[in-house]
Design an enzyme around this catalytic site. Structure first.
Site, PDB file in Angstrom:
ATOM      1  N   ASN A 146      -8.935 -11.425   8.471  1.00 43.18           N
ATOM      2  CA  ASN A 146      -8.011 -10.953   7.439  1.00 43.18           C
ATOM      3  C   ASN A 146      -8.679  -9.834   6.652  1.00 43.18           C
ATOM      4  O   ASN A 146      -9.877  -9.879   6.384  1.00 43.18           O
ATOM      5  CB  ASN A 146      -7.636 -12.080   6.475  1.00 43.18           C
ATOM      6  CG  ASN A 146      -6.530 -11.641   5.532  1.00 43.18           C
ATOM      7  OD1 ASN A 146      -5.360 -11.620   5.931  1.00 43.18           O
ATOM      8  ND2 ASN A 146      -6.872 -11.268   4.311  1.00 43.18           N
ATOM      9  N   GLU A 210      -5.303  -7.097   9.983  1.00 41.63           N
ATOM     10  CA  GLU A 210      -4.900  -5.780   9.460  1.00 41.63           C
ATOM     11  C   GLU A 210      -5.671  -4.633  10.120  1.00 41.63           C
ATOM     12  O   GLU A 210      -5.207  -3.494  10.104  1.00 41.63           O
ATOM     13  CB  GLU A 210      -5.088  -5.721   7.939  1.00 41.63           C
ATOM     14  CG  GLU A 210      -4.018  -6.433   7.135  1.00 41.63           C
ATOM     15  CD  GLU A 210      -4.312  -7.908   6.867  1.00 41.63           C
ATOM     16  OE1 GLU A 210      -5.269  -8.443   7.488  1.00 41.63           O
ATOM     17  OE2 GLU A 210      -3.612  -8.525   6.044  1.00 41.63           O
ATOM     18  N   ASP A 259      -4.335  -3.241 -14.993  1.00 40.89           N
ATOM     19  CA  ASP A 259      -3.838  -3.485 -13.645  1.00 40.89           C
ATOM     20  C   ASP A 259      -2.854  -2.404 -13.162  1.00 40.89           C
ATOM     21  O   ASP A 259      -2.649  -1.400 -13.830  1.00 40.89           O
ATOM     22  CB  ASP A 259      -3.158  -4.870 -13.657  1.00 40.89           C
ATOM     23  CG  ASP A 259      -3.080  -5.465 -12.264  1.00 40.89           C
ATOM     24  OD1 ASP A 259      -3.535  -4.816 -11.313  1.00 40.89           O
ATOM     25  OD2 ASP A 259      -2.561  -6.585 -12.140  1.00 40.89           O
TER      26      ASP A 259
HETATM   27  C1  LIG Z   1      -6.401  -0.741  -5.368  1.00 44.42           C
HETATM   28  C2  LIG Z   1      -5.815  -2.099  -5.053  1.00 44.42           C
HETATM   29  C3  LIG Z   1      -6.307  -3.233  -5.689  1.00 44.42           C
HETATM   30  C4  LIG Z   1      -5.777  -4.496  -5.404  1.00 44.42           C
HETATM   31  N1  LIG Z   1      -6.294  -5.596  -6.020  1.00 44.42           N
HETATM   32  C5  LIG Z   1      -5.839  -6.827  -5.713  1.00 44.42           C
HETATM   33  C6  LIG Z   1      -6.419  -8.012  -6.298  1.00 44.42           C
HETATM   34  O1  LIG Z   1      -7.354  -7.936  -7.089  1.00 44.42           O
HETATM   35  N2  LIG Z   1      -5.913  -9.219  -5.941  1.00 44.42           N
HETATM   36  C7  LIG Z   1      -4.866  -9.339  -5.066  1.00 44.42           C
HETATM   37  O2  LIG Z   1      -4.424 -10.457  -4.785  1.00 44.42           O
HETATM   38  N3  LIG Z   1      -4.290  -8.242  -4.494  1.00 44.42           N
HETATM   39  C8  LIG Z   1      -4.754  -6.999  -4.802  1.00 44.42           C
HETATM   40  N4  LIG Z   1      -4.185  -5.886  -4.219  1.00 44.42           N
HETATM   41  C9  LIG Z   1      -3.055  -6.054  -3.305  1.00 44.42           C
HETATM   42  C10 LIG Z   1      -3.485  -6.613  -1.970  1.00 44.42           C
HETATM   43  O3  LIG Z   1      -4.534  -5.894  -1.400  1.00 44.42           O
HETATM   44  C11 LIG Z   1      -2.321  -6.603  -0.996  1.00 44.42           C
HETATM   45  O4  LIG Z   1      -1.298  -7.377  -1.527  1.00 44.42           O
HETATM   46  C12 LIG Z   1      -2.695  -7.122   0.384  1.00 44.42           C
HETATM   47  O5  LIG Z   1      -1.625  -6.911   1.220  1.00 44.42           O
HETATM   48  C13 LIG Z   1      -2.976  -8.584   0.396  1.00 44.42           C
HETATM   49  O6  LIG Z   1      -3.510  -8.905   1.640  1.00 44.42           O
HETATM   50  P1  LIG Z   1      -3.012 -10.106   2.564  1.00 44.42           P
HETATM   51  O7  LIG Z   1      -1.854  -9.576   3.362  1.00 44.42           O
HETATM   52  O8  LIG Z   1      -4.189 -10.399   3.392  1.00 44.42           O
HETATM   53  O9  LIG Z   1      -2.610 -11.248   1.676  1.00 44.42           O
HETATM   54  C14 LIG Z   1      -4.715  -4.623  -4.481  1.00 44.42           C
HETATM   55  C15 LIG Z   1      -4.227  -3.478  -3.837  1.00 44.42           C
HETATM   56  C16 LIG Z   1      -4.765  -2.228  -4.123  1.00 44.42           C
HETATM   57  C17 LIG Z   1      -4.222  -1.016  -3.405  1.00 44.42           C
END
Ligand SMILES: Cc1cc2nc3c(=O)[nH]c(=O)nc-3n(C[C@H](O)[C@H](O)[C@H](O)COP(=O)(O)O)c2cc1C
Length: 440
Positions: A146, A210, A259
Site C-alpha cells: 500500500n 498504488e 490542513d
Molecule cells: C500532501 C498530502 C498530505 C496528506 N496527508 C494525509 C494524512 O496525514 N493522513 C491521511 O489519512 N491522508 C492524507 N492524505 C490523503 C491520502 O494520501 C489519500 O487519501 C490516499 O489516497 C490514502 O491512501 P489509501 O488509498 O492507501 O487509503 C494526504 C494527501 C496529500 C496530497
C-alpha cells in the site's frame, strides 16, 4: 531512463516554470511564506540555501493546470481523460538492483532527521512537518503493498508523529499488525516523480498496489529498490528515504497542523514512526508540499475529477471538470442539449463523489479552470429561484464536527437553450492568437 524528480524539474525549467531562490531562507515560516507569495505564478520553486540544512528544497511541482498539462502531455480539459485512459492499464513495478537513493546510507545512531530542511508551515503548527512523503507498507496477511501520503510531525532525531487513521489503508494495515502486537515496517520516500505522489494520493480499493498506478501513469514499470532495514521497496530514484517502524500500541499527541482546508486540525492521539535508517542521493533534494495550496489540491483533485468526468459523460456531453481550488466543490462545463440536462449532470456528479458539496454546471464557452469565469456564469446565467438544487441531509466530507458538509447544492449556471444569440459572449478578434510579449 526512469523519470524522477530531476526529470520533472528539467521539464519545468525548459518550460520556464521553475524559479530559483538563492538567498538563505528560514524553513520556519519564511520558506512557506515565499512559497505562498509565489503561488499565483504557477511555477515550482527551488530554494538552494535553506538555513540549518545542506539540502535544497523544492515545492509547487504541480501548482497549476498548465504544469499538469505539461506532465500529461494533454490540453487542460483533456488531462482527466488521459488520466482515465492510463489508469485503466495498471503496470506492475519492477525490482531495480540498485538505485541512486542508496548513494548514502545512514543507520542507527547516524540517523538524524534534524539534518533535513523540515519546514514549519503555519503559525500554530506543532512544529516542522514532512508533507511530501510517500509511505509504503505491506499488508501482513497478503503481502500486498500500500502506498499513501501522510503528514508527519518532527518529534526528535529518529522519531516522527504520523497521521494514519482508518479507513485510510495504511491505518487498516497498522491495525492488523497491532492486533498481533507487532510494529508495522514502513518506508517513506521523499522526492520522486510527480506521477508517484499522484498515484499515492489516489483512493483505490483495498489491496490495489498504488505503484501499479504509478506505472500506468508513467507508461512503464516503476523501478523499486529494496530497503536496508525493512521488508519494503521504494522508488529507486527517490531523493530521500526514511525506513522504520510504526510502533504498536503507542499513541502520542500530534498537531495542531494547518490542513488541506486551511484550518488547524486539533491535537490528536496519533501514531509514532521510529526511524531506523535514512538513505539518500549524495546531493539529495528535499520536497515539501504546502497543505491547501493549489499543488495540494491538484494532487487530490485529478483522480476525483476523473471519476466525476466518467460519470457525467454517461449522461451529458461534458467538456471539462475542475475541482480546484477545493476538492469539495466542482465546476463542470457541458454542451447542453435540453433544458433540464444540468440536473442530470448534478445528480451524476454527486453520486460519483460523495465529498462534493457545491457543484456548478456551466456552458461550453465558460472556462472551468478560471474561478472568475465560473462566477461570471453564475452571475449572468443562473436564476436562483429555479436554478438551485438543494439536497438536504446528504453526507459529504466525514470529519465534520459542525455538520457543515452534510447537505449539497447544485447550481445550474447555463444559458437558456435556443437563446444563444442573446447569450453569446463578445469576443475581441485576434485575442486568442495574441502574444502579449510581442508588445512589451
Ligand atoms: C500532501 C498530502 C498530505 C496528506 N496527508 C494525509 C494524512 O496525514 N493522513 C491521511 O489519512 N491522508 C492524507 N492524505 C490523503 C491520502 O494520501 C489519500 O487519501 C490516499 O489516497 C490514502 O491512501 P489509501 O488509498 O492507501 O487509503 C494526504 C494527501 C496529500 C496530497
Amino acid at each position: 531512463m526512469q523519470r524522477d524528480l530531476r526529470f520533472h524539474l528539467n521539464l519545468l525549467k525548459s518550460a520556464d516554470r521553475l524559479l530559483t531562490v538563492r538567498r538563505e531562507v528560514d524553513p520556519k515560516f519564511e520558506l512557506p511564506a515565499v512559497m505562498k507569495a509565489a503561488e499565483g505564478l504557477g511555477k515550482a520553486i527551488i530554494f538552494e540555501n535553506v538555513k540549518g540544512s545542506r539540502y535544497p528544497v523544492v515545492n509547487n511541482l504541480l501548482g497549476s493546470r498548465d504544469v499538469v498539462s505539461l506532465l500529461f502531455e494533454a490540453r487542460p480539459e483533456e488531462v482527466v481523460l488521459e488520466w482515465s485512459r492510463r489508469v485503466k492499464n495498471p503496470i506492475e513495478p519492477e525490482s531495480a538492483s540498485l538505485g541512486p537513493v542508496k548513494e548514502v546510507i545512514k543507520q542507527g545512531s547516524e540517523v538524524d532527521l534534524g539534518e533535513l530542511p523540515l519546514v514549519t508551515h503555519s503559525g500554530k503548527d506543532a512544529g516542522p512537518y514532512i508533507t511530501a512523503g510517500i509511505a509504503v507498507a505491506r499488508d501482513p496477511d497478503t503481502g500486498i503493498r500500500n502506498v499513501s501520503v501522510n503528514r508527519m510531525e518532527y518529534k526528535g532525531r529518529n522519531k516522527l508523529g504520523i497521521r494514519m487513521m482508518p479507513p485510510q489503508h495504511l491505518g487498516l494495515i497498522q491495525g492488523k499488525c497491532e492486533k498481533r502486537g507487532k510494529n508495522l515496517e514502513i518506508a517513506v520516500a521523499i522526492g520522486s516523480h510527480p506521477f508517484d505522489i499522484l498515484a499515492a494520493a489516489t483512493t483505490v480499493d483495498y489491496g490495489v498496489d498504488e505503484f501499479s498506478i504509478s506505472g500506468s501513469l508513467r507508461g512503464e514499470p516503476l523501478q523499486l529498490a529494496k530497503c536496508e532495514t525493512v521488508d519494503v521497496e521504494v522508488p529507486a530514484t527517490s531523493e530521500i528515504v526514511l525506513e522504520g517502524e510504526v510502533l504498536a500500541g503507542v499513541r502520542e499527541p500530534e498537531g495542531p497542523f494547518g490542513d488541506f482546508m486551511q484550518y488547524y486540525v486539533p491535537v490528536m492521539e496519533n501514531h509514532v514512526f521510529q526511524v531506523k535508517a535514512i538513505t539518500h542521493r549524495k546531493d539529495a533534494i528535499y520536497q515539501t508540499i504546502q497543505a491547501s495550496s493549489l499543488e495540494d489540491t491538484h494532487i487530490l483533485a485529478l483522480s476525483r475529477e476523473a471519476k466525476v468526468h466518467e460519470a457525467v459523460s454517461k449522461v451529458a456531453h461534458i467538456q471539462a471538470v475542475c475541482m480546484v481550488p477545493t476538492i469539495l466543490s466542482c465546476a463542470i462545463s457541458i454542451r447542453k442539449r435540453f433544458e433540464e440536462e444540468p440536473r442530470n449532470v448534478l445528480a451524476a456528479a454527486f453520486e460519483a463523489y460523495s465529498w462534493l458539496k457545491h457543484c456548478v454546471v456551466v456552458d461550453h464557452d465558460v472556462n472551468v479552470f478560471d474561478v472568475n469565469d465560473v462566477w461570471w456564469a453564475m452571475a449572468t446565467r443562473n436564476r436562483p429561484d429555479t436554478g438551485l438544487f438543494l439536497l438536504e441531509n446528504a453526507p459529504g466530507f466525514p470529519r465534520d464536527p459542525f455538520q457543515i458538509h452534510q447537505s449539497k447544492l447544485g447550481i445550474d449556471a447555463t444559458a437558456p437553450l435556443n437563446q444563444w444569440e442573446e447569450f453569446e459572449r463578445k469576443v475581441v478578434p485576434g485575442f486568442d492568437e495574441l502574444r502579449l510579449d510581442d508588445y512589451l
